[in-house]
Design an enzyme around this catalytic site. Structure first.
Site, PDB file in Angstrom:
ATOM      1  N   GLY A  37       0.801  -1.222   0.000  1.00 30.99           N
ATOM      2  CA  GLY A  37       0.000   0.000   0.000  1.00 30.99           C
ATOM      3  C   GLY A  37       0.833   1.271   0.000  1.00 30.99           C
ATOM      4  CG  HIS A  70      23.458   7.536  45.570  1.00 34.05           C
ATOM      5  ND1 HIS A  70      22.749   7.283  46.707  1.00 34.05           N
ATOM      6  CD2 HIS A  70      24.764   7.512  45.936  1.00 34.05           C
ATOM      7  CE1 HIS A  70      23.584   7.128  47.726  1.00 34.05           C
ATOM      8  NE2 HIS A  70      24.809   7.263  47.272  1.00 34.05           N
ATOM      9  CG  ASN A 115      29.804   1.108  48.151  1.00 32.34           C
ATOM     10  OD1 ASN A 115      28.634   0.799  48.388  1.00 32.34           O
ATOM     11  ND2 ASN A 115      30.212   2.357  48.161  1.00 32.34           N
TER      12      ASN A 115
END
Length: 453
Positions: A13, A348, A362
């Site tokens: 199409g 964080h 860590n």
């Protein structure tokens, strides 16, 4: 099912209503071109041969349709003269002698293998044509399936239907299966004596019956037969796809607190007892193992989160991120092409790129792995049980040994041995009373500026 089958997928199409610079079948649903969803459904129905009827963006459409295990033969439709004409664009493929021919559409990405298998079973049971229909409480505009004594006797278009026929709620989806041994003969009998001068695939019902053939219909859920012509319909299809997949995952043992806010990709894998908080987005290639927790507002793509690991809130995992068992990537962190070892913590405000972090290490807040020099990417390796102090910059390539400590605020440019302490910052100096002098000077400058006006 031992019968051979060719799927003819109509995707030629012009897509004018989509208002797009590319074919509508290339537009993504759940992170994958909708044409690929159709091929996947066909493959799930046990069909490994596809004749893909293409027009606009032919090469791109054929490439997008290619998935493992399915042979794609692209067939170019040069003119748009109706659905019957479109199927005959695959004439050479049909002529190879398949038992079944299944006709479907590239802009119906919600279809599943169930109705396709049912249509093929109808052929195996002796039908020459099997039309796939759907029931709807909004039948206006659709062709109605008129059935008598278990056989489909006609597809009646809305404009031609009587008042009684318009009350029928079983509608034509456009999908159908055709006896492969009779397909070419039937298709070549379709005429174009209609107002538009086009060749309509639906005429096969009347043609087959006129030749003494059996025509039946099978049912499909309305949602699966939803076609896509506009951006608005694309959004509806995306919503339906997401709702269906979320429901499947929750039934499999995944907890979603606010499922309507979670967005999945076509290949998202989430294990049992995983918890997904609100407003999480999964891009392609995300694998979440059992027991993992994805906190709110996280974005995960091309990443693996192992059992018991936690992500977020507000975290981003990019391709190549691999989180070990029980590890943590916390709020406002980004990981790209980085392996986080078992039990390691990146809590964080951190960027981990092209890095390996050992188990139990860590990583303090504000740590950056400086992996790019403007030309090349380099790797940072952090051993097990290392401690990286806050606001540290690790300039790759660099290796931090097992158990090493990096003092806060350091810029590390050389390897650090195991169990060593590395400091890469200026020594602190204290100058008594200097702050008062600086403050007085600043206030005097401000007063002078104000006096001038």
């Amino acid at each position: 099912m031992e019968r051979t089958c060719l799927a003819v997928i109509l995707a030629a199409g012009d897509s004018t209503r989509m208002k797009s610079s590319k074919s509508k079948v290339l537009h993504p649903v759940a992170g994958r071109p909708m044409i690929a969803h159709v091929v996947e459904a066909v493959a799930s129905a046990g069909i490994s041969s596809v004749a893909l009827v293409v027009g606009r963006d032919a090469e791109e459409v054929a490439k997008a349709a290619s998935i493992a295990g399915v042979g794609i033969e692209a067939c170019l439709q040069k003119e748009r003269l109706g659905t019957g004409h479109a199927v005959l664009a695959a004439r050479e493929a049909i002529a190879k002698g398949y038992d079944d021919i299944l006709v479907t559409y590239g802009d119906v990405p919600l279809q599943t293998d169930g109705p396709l298998k049912a249509a093929r079973q109808g052929l195996a049971d002796g039908s020459d044509i099997v039309v796939i229909g759907f029931h709807t409480d909004r039948p206006t505009g659709y062709g109605r399936l008129l059935v008598k004594d278990g056989e489909l006797i006609a597809i009646r278009e809305e404009k031609d239907a009587t008042d009684a026929e318009r009350t029928v709620t079983w509608c034509n989806s456009g999908l159908m299966a055709i006896n492969g041994r009779k397909a070419l003969d039937l298709l070549q009998r379709i005429g174009n004596a209609n107002a538009k001068g086009e060749f309509y695939l639906t005429d096969l019902v009347e043609i087959a019956r006129s030749l003494g053939g059996r025509v039946t219909a099978v049912d499909a859920p309305e949602i699966e037969m939803t076609g896509c012509n506009t951006r608005a319909e694309l959004a509806v299809i995306e919503r339906f796809w997401q709702e269906r997949r979320r429901h499947q995952l929750m039934l499999s043992g995944v907890t979603m607190i606010a499922p309507e806010t979670v967005f999945l990709s076509y290949d998202t894998v989430i294990g049992q007892d995983a918890l997904i908080e609100p407003n999480v987005v999964f891009g392609p290639g995300a694998v979440i193992d059992s027991g993992a927790v994805i906190h709110a507002f996280s974005h995960i793509e091309g990443a693996h989160v192992s059992q018991g690991a936690t992500v977020g809130p507000f975290a981003r995992l990019r391709p190549g991120a691999d989180l070990g068992n029980g590890s943590k990537v916390g709020n406002f962190c980004e990981v790209k092409n980085g392996r986080i070892g078992e039990g390691a913590k990146v809590n964080h405000l951190t960027y981990i790129g092209d890095a390996v972090i050992g188990a139990g290490s860590n990583i303090g807040a504000g740590t950056i792995t400086c992996n790019y020099d403007g030309v090349n990417k380099s790797e940072t390796v952090i051993g097990e049980n290392a401690f990286i102090g806050s606001n540290s910059s690790l300039v790759a390539p660099v290796t931090i040994g097992d158990g090493a400590y990096i003092a806060s605020g350091s810029v590390i440019t050389a390897d650090v041995p195991a169990d060593a302490l590395a400091l890469g910052r200026a020594r602190q100096e204290i100058k008594p009373g200097r702050a008062s002098l600086l403050r007085e000077r600043a206030l005097a400058t401000k007063a002078a500026k104000k006096a001038k006006g």
